[in-house]
Design a protein around this motif. Structure first.
Motif, PDB file in Angstrom:
ATOM      1  N   LEU A 130      -8.701   5.924   1.816  1.00  0.00           N
ATOM      2  CA  LEU A 130      -7.850   7.211   2.175  1.00  0.00           C
ATOM      3  C   LEU A 130      -8.316   8.194   1.365  1.00  0.00           C
ATOM      4  CD1 LEU A 130      -5.107   8.323   3.502  1.00  0.00           C
ATOM      5  CD2 LEU A 130      -4.103   7.713   1.219  1.00  0.00           C
ATOM      6  N   LYS A 185      -5.305   7.111   6.599  1.00  0.00           N
ATOM      7  CA  LYS A 185      -4.033   7.955   7.205  1.00  0.00           C
ATOM      8  C   LYS A 185      -3.000   7.468   6.267  1.00  0.00           C
ATOM      9  CE  LYS A 185      -2.527   4.583  10.707  1.00  0.00           C
ATOM     10  NZ  LYS A 185      -2.017   4.560  12.065  1.00  0.00           N
ATOM     11  N   TYR A 186      -1.967   8.014   6.474  1.00  0.00           N
ATOM     12  CA  TYR A 186      -0.519   7.765   5.977  1.00  0.00           C
ATOM     13  C   TYR A 186       0.265   7.864   6.975  1.00  0.00           C
ATOM     14  CZ  TYR A 186       0.119  12.688   4.895  1.00  0.00           C
ATOM     15  OH  TYR A 186       0.297  13.924   5.306  1.00  0.00           O
ATOM     16  N   LEU A 198      -0.230   3.353   4.203  1.00  0.00           N
ATOM     17  CA  LEU A 198      -1.609   3.852   4.203  1.00  0.00           C
ATOM     18  C   LEU A 198      -2.761   3.167   4.838  1.00  0.00           C
ATOM     19  CD1 LEU A 198      -1.660   4.335   0.302  1.00  0.00           C
ATOM     20  CD2 LEU A 198      -0.739   6.023   1.908  1.00  0.00           C
ATOM     21  N   GLN A 199      -3.791   3.470   5.297  1.00  0.00           N
ATOM     22  CA  GLN A 199      -4.930   3.181   5.922  1.00  0.00           C
ATOM     23  C   GLN A 199      -6.123   3.616   4.906  1.00  0.00           C
ATOM     24  OE1 GLN A 199      -6.675   4.491   9.378  1.00  0.00           O
ATOM     25  NE2 GLN A 199      -6.428   2.373  10.166  1.00  0.00           N
ATOM     26  N   PHE A 237       3.422   8.603  -0.619  1.00  0.00           N
ATOM     27  CA  PHE A 237       2.881   8.254   0.685  1.00  0.00           C
ATOM     28  C   PHE A 237       2.972   6.632   0.973  1.00  0.00           C
ATOM     29  CE2 PHE A 237       0.853  12.096  -1.042  1.00  0.00           C
ATOM     30  CZ  PHE A 237       0.697  13.059  -0.124  1.00  0.00           C
ATOM     31  N   THR A 238       3.341   6.619   2.403  1.00  0.00           N
ATOM     32  CA  THR A 238       3.659   5.007   2.817  1.00  0.00           C
ATOM     33  C   THR A 238       2.829   4.752   3.929  1.00  0.00           C
ATOM     34  OG1 THR A 238       5.449   5.401   3.779  1.00  0.00           O
ATOM     35  CG2 THR A 238       5.761   4.892   1.372  1.00  0.00           C
ATOM     36  N   SER A 298       0.854  -1.285   0.119  1.00  0.00           N
ATOM     37  CA  SER A 298       0.073  -0.047  -0.001  1.00  0.00           C
ATOM     38  C   SER A 298       0.960   1.237   0.072  1.00  0.00           C
ATOM     39  CB  SER A 298      -0.901   0.013   1.345  1.00  0.00           C
ATOM     40  OG  SER A 298      -1.763  -0.988   1.077  1.00  0.00           O
ATOM     41  N   THR A 299       1.035   1.791  -1.098  1.00  0.00           N
ATOM     42  CA  THR A 299       1.763   3.020  -1.266  1.00  0.00           C
ATOM     43  C   THR A 299       0.934   4.027  -2.597  1.00  0.00           C
ATOM     44  OG1 THR A 299       3.634   2.062  -1.046  1.00  0.00           O
ATOM     45  CG2 THR A 299       4.013   3.926  -2.183  1.00  0.00           C
TER      46      THR A 299
END
Length: 164
Positions: free
Chosen positions: A133, A108-109, A129-130, A126-127, A61-62
């Motif tokens: 987003l 979030k990130y 991640l929830q 951005f890494t 997830s990025t």
């Protein structure tokens, strides 16, 4: 005649109400600009020309955003081609736009990395991640609001209009 006018007015109000939804905060949200299978582009400012999304669900997830000006076209021999190649057409290289405000609406990130991709664009990574987003990004006068709805390695390109 009055009945037809009333019916048309009633249908118009009903369609306008049906095309709006209420977001999590209770605010009225109008239709989206662009909706894909797993993303929503809620809005963008007038100077943002093009926004594209792609995802690879098999990777971590990025979110990678390329933000700036499009590459100039191939040079031509006429005056118009020479004008399009000028620095003022795309902005000075040291004036590449950056996001000076990042608002998290949901999700979030954990980390963000900003890199100069080339003389016309910056790359934001951005890494952790929830999802979903939902971000609202601001760069000077430019804003864009979008939501990514599922995990994966997201590539997003935000191209500004050429300066005239």
């Amino acid at each position: 005649m009055k009945q037809k006018l009333f019916l048309l007015l009633f249908l118009f109000i009903g369609m306008a109400t049906a095309n709006a939804s209420i977001n999590k905060n209770g605010n009225l949200q109008t239709d989206t600009l662009k909706k894909g299978k797993n993303y929503i582009l809620f809005n963008k400012s007038a100077n943002i020309d093009e926004v594209s999304f792609s995802v690879n669900k098999k990777k971590e997830s990025t979110l990678v955003i390329r933000y700036g000006y499009p590459n100039p076209g191939a040079p031509t021999n006429n005056i118009n081609g020479a004008i399009q190649q000028s620095k003022t057409q795309y902005g000075e290289p040291e004036a590449i736009p950056v996001f000076d405000k990042i608002e998290i609406v949901s999700g979030k990130y954990e980390n963000i990395k900003v890199e100069k991709e080339n003389t016309l664009r910056n790359r934001f990574t951005f890494t952790d991640l929830q999802f979903p987003l939902h971000l609202k990004l601001t760069s000077g006068k430019e804003t864009i609001e979008f939501e990514l709805q599922e995990a994966g390695y997201w590539n997003m390109a935000i191209m500004l209009k050429k300066n005239n």
